[in-house]
Write a protein that holds these residues in place. Sequence first.
Motif, mmCIF file in Angstrom:
data_model
loop_
_atom_site.group_PDB
_atom_site.id
_atom_site.type_symbol
_atom_site.label_atom_id
_atom_site.label_comp_id
_atom_site.label_asym_id
_atom_site.label_seq_id
_atom_site.Cartn_x
_atom_site.Cartn_y
_atom_site.Cartn_z
ATOM 1 N N GLY A 149 8.758 0.311 -3.211
ATOM 2 C CA GLY A 149 9.023 -1.122 -3.144
ATOM 3 C C GLY A 149 10.062 -1.451 -2.085
ATOM 4 N N PRO A 150 9.948 -2.634 -1.472
ATOM 5 C CA PRO A 150 10.840 -3.015 -0.373
ATOM 6 C C PRO A 150 12.263 -3.326 -0.807
ATOM 7 N N THR A 151 12.528 -3.454 -2.108
ATOM 8 C CA THR A 151 13.864 -3.848 -2.572
ATOM 9 C C THR A 151 14.795 -2.664 -2.809
ATOM 10 N N ILE A 152 14.305 -1.427 -2.707
ATOM 11 C CA ILE A 152 15.196 -0.287 -2.934
ATOM 12 C C ILE A 152 16.280 -0.250 -1.858
ATOM 13 N N ASN A 153 17.442 0.248 -2.221
ATOM 14 C CA ASN A 153 18.577 0.333 -1.299
ATOM 15 C C ASN A 153 18.459 1.640 -0.513
#
Length: 338
Positions: A61-65
């Motif tokens: 997912g694109p929201t991982i840090n």
Amino acid sequence: MSLLTFTNRGIYCPPADVYIDPWRPVEKALITHGHSDHSRFGHRHYLCTEAAAPVIRHRLGPTINLHTIPFGKKTYINGVQFSFHPAGHIVGSAQIRVEHKGEVWVASGDYKVEKDGICLPFEPIKCHAFITESTFGLPVYKWKPQAEVAQSINDWWRKNQAEGKTSVLGGYSLGKAQRLLQMLDPSIGKIYTHGAVENINEILRNQGVQLHDTIRVTQSLKRKEAVGEMVICPPGSLGTSWTKKFPSVSTGIGSGWMMLRGTRRRRSVDRGFVLSDHADWEGLNMTIKATEAEKVFVTHGYTSIFSKWLNDQGIYSEEVKTEYEGEKLEVDEEKKAA
């Protein structure tokens, strides 16, 4: 205290307070590559190579840090030096070198030593302690050169084409499928791909990886369009309703497990091509010798057998229980893509 230890969360570096390829949620995770047994959701901070990042973002997912680092660049965490070096497994895959107070450990993740023409080739690293897989840690596993396997696959395709059949070839969507794709001779015909494979192809092409032209299989594909052509799909799609889109097929699969005849029967395919993105017996032993490691920790595969072999050769070795799966992942995870 060891520089790296083995915990119920993953491989842990106490002085840096970071984990390598953890299988339970942690604060800081260093990731060797994008396969799901090494790159898992739920960590607060991720660090991987620049080349591995696009696939990891796609899968988690694109929201991982997620932070990235170039191959070979040194970075320090709480005074511990880390650097990522090519593992030759898939695009972006890395070994992680850890150095502190003159002690050097290398966590290799998954690796192969044969150059495949797609990812950066494996780089042996000298160290005091080496963490290795042993997915194919038996003498029976000896890979043929990639060019010979490619010839066999293309000959099979030509034969099927002459018989009016569609060739349907199974390969894990991340890594194996792209390697099979580049082994094909596109002058024979068109190459179609399952959506799970094509999604990864598009990500890799966008980051500059050169791949042969492919056509995504969609609902609008007419049954006769792919007659005589090649189709690459996840192994889990073989023998399912998805394969039945094509009127007359010959099925094949590319996997190291195809070295054993019984595996091909269980997979119910017409042809098995022995091809793995993991090191064979010779590759494992050659790598460990090149590291000059005094201690070797074996994480997954034929762990007890391979660890005993190393000890018999005078190399101190321990078997370590982890949740890494090696090439077993190809069948288990790809069932989800079918």
